[in-house]
Enzyme design. Sequence first.
Site, PDB file in Angstrom:
ATOM      1  N   HIS A 196     -98.229   2.999 -11.455  1.00 26.23           N
ATOM      2  CA  HIS A 196     -97.770   1.757 -10.806  1.00 26.23           C
ATOM      3  C   HIS A 196     -97.971   0.564 -11.725  1.00 26.23           C
ATOM      4  CE1 HIS A 196    -102.042   1.931 -10.070  1.00 26.23           C
ATOM      5  NE2 HIS A 196    -102.052   0.681  -9.701  1.00 26.23           N
ATOM      6  N   ARG A 197     -98.869   0.698 -12.684  1.00 26.94           N
ATOM      7  CA  ARG A 197     -99.041  -0.269 -13.768  1.00 26.94           C
ATOM      8  C   ARG A 197     -99.024   0.539 -15.057  1.00 26.94           C
ATOM      9  NH1 ARG A 197     -98.626  -3.874 -10.491  1.00 26.94           N
ATOM     10  NH2 ARG A 197    -100.236  -5.226  -9.619  1.00 26.94           N
ATOM     11  N   LYS A 218    -104.263   4.591 -18.251  1.00 26.64           N
ATOM     12  CA  LYS A 218    -105.394   4.442 -19.169  1.00 26.64           C
ATOM     13  C   LYS A 218    -106.554   5.341 -18.786  1.00 26.64           C
ATOM     14  CE  LYS A 218    -107.136   1.940 -22.548  1.00 26.64           C
ATOM     15  NZ  LYS A 218    -107.713   3.183 -23.073  1.00 26.64           N
ATOM     16  N   LYS A 220    -110.686   2.501 -10.521  1.00 25.91           N
ATOM     17  CA  LYS A 220    -111.534   1.662 -11.378  1.00 25.91           C
ATOM     18  C   LYS A 220    -110.748   0.476 -11.920  1.00 25.91           C
ATOM     19  CE  LYS A 220    -113.944   4.287 -14.114  1.00 25.91           C
ATOM     20  NZ  LYS A 220    -114.505   5.059 -15.258  1.00 25.91           N
ATOM     21  N   ASP A 266    -109.423  -5.446 -11.817  1.00 29.71           N
ATOM     22  CA  ASP A 266    -108.183  -6.154 -12.160  1.00 29.71           C
ATOM     23  C   ASP A 266    -107.727  -5.919 -13.587  1.00 29.71           C
ATOM     24  OD1 ASP A 266    -107.423  -7.283  -9.762  1.00 29.71           O
ATOM     25  OD2 ASP A 266    -108.822  -8.963  -9.983  1.00 29.71           O
ATOM     26  N   LYS A 323    -106.501  10.561 -17.631  1.00 32.63           N
ATOM     27  CA  LYS A 323    -107.686  11.128 -18.290  1.00 32.63           C
ATOM     28  C   LYS A 323    -107.272  12.374 -19.049  1.00 32.63           C
ATOM     29  CE  LYS A 323    -112.187  10.352 -18.383  1.00 32.63           C
ATOM     30  NZ  LYS A 323    -112.852   9.083 -18.096  1.00 32.63           N
ATOM     31  N   SER A 335    -111.587  -2.082 -23.167  1.00 34.58           N
ATOM     32  CA  SER A 335    -110.403  -1.402 -23.717  1.00 34.58           C
ATOM     33  C   SER A 335    -109.157  -2.256 -23.481  1.00 34.58           C
ATOM     34  CB  SER A 335    -110.200  -0.048 -23.035  1.00 34.58           C
ATOM     35  OG  SER A 335    -110.983   0.934 -23.651  1.00 34.58           O
TER      36      SER A 335
END
Length: 473
Positions: free
Chosen positions: A67-68, A72, A96, A101, A108, A365
Amino acid sequence: MSKAFNEPSFRDGVNLMVDRAIAVMQLEEGVAKAIKSCNAVLQVQFPVKIRGKIEVFTGWRATHSTHRLPSKGGIRYAPYANQNEVEALAALMTYKCAIVDVPFGGSKGALMIDPSQYSRDEMEMITRRFTLELIRKDFLSPSTNVPAPDIGTGQREMAWIADTYKQLKPDDINYVACVTGKPIHHGGIHGRVEATGRGVQYAVQEFFRHPEDIKMANMQGSLEGKSCVIQGLGNVGYHVAKFLSEEDGVKITAVIEYNGALINDEGIDIEALRQHIDAHEGIQTFPSALFVEEGAQVLEKECDILIPAALESQITMANADRIQAKLIVEAANGPITFGADEILQKKGVVIIPDAYANAGGVTVSYFEWIRNISHIRFGRMQRRHEEMRGMEMSRVLEEATGHPLSDQIRHKMSRGADELDLVRSGLDDTMRLAYQEIRTTMDNDENIHDLRTAAYVTSIQKIARSYLEIGVY
Ligand code: GLU
């Protein structure tokens, strides 16, 4: 995993915790389902010739949410790695990122390998080959899926990944952003190595700024002088133990490693211990603490704060009842099983949950990724300007008061922030705000009684908003 109690798998445990949060929310069933489901899982098997013989390695990359973008999350190297664990960890990354935000989806990866059995050159060959698989299958790029270090990997592996990507995609101007946690000279950012431990410290500090929360954990006063047991002295455990003891006056009364534990109620000198481990490859002979072989039992030692910073499923239905800590801070991912979580809650133990507590790594990160895609180091434009303004301010102050400032004060006032200062300040702000948001969620809903449920509700609300705004297609 405590087999005797027939506990759910790690992935199912995470889902049960999420379900517990969804149960107190008004969320459309379909949206809840969409949020919980894992978007894609890649399994690869690839051969590498090691010492004249072909070995076949198995690895995974799970993309829990998109969704974003990019999605990551770290890559783990461990002999026990498996798909269930990778999916659980990818899901945790989704929640997380939303909690702190960080505008990323969750992902993963893992490779089933015992890194101690291979030389540096062999590890490089294996890592480059694994990277090739991820790129070919579209599971690695600066805009879609960006790995980072996790257990068994570090700056070295991230540099190999970035270099392999660069060789394959020479025309991608953002190639260096395809992975985070890189060495400074290869596009890394100051403060990334300490970031997860630093974030845990900021989380604990913020907790101790809330008197009602200190009371909820049956404690009093400030962080100073509190006793703390740490499990795991890897990158995360080492940094959190070091910062809490050296900067906040916390007493580290026990350190638990995979092959035993050290106890000293007066407090263990973490830097001395780290040096001892480097020199002697173990904790057994450390002179200023008592060594006990049964490390796991030390989790049950009386203390104010227990910080599991090693592996998942360390506090289970088998030992949860005997835990004596007042506050548990999950620096590792998933150290408390779902069943254990329920037992601890009944006992009144307060838990600062993983999806918030260890979010410092992915937060920094994010800073590194921004630095990479903007092709400029933080502070480069404004540092000298800030310095000049500070000097001017001290001059005006001296003129107005008629008193010269001490060199120390003048230096403090006129120092422009460098990258490390900015990273730490951004991380501190992130951890404080996220805690306050979680706390507000808890205050506003009488059905929420614990920080984990509050953290998941906070997170799912944000993810749901993004699903609903964009729509499902
Ligand atoms: N592996 C770390 C975690 O579990 C960091 C992930 C990242 O930086 O992308 O949060």
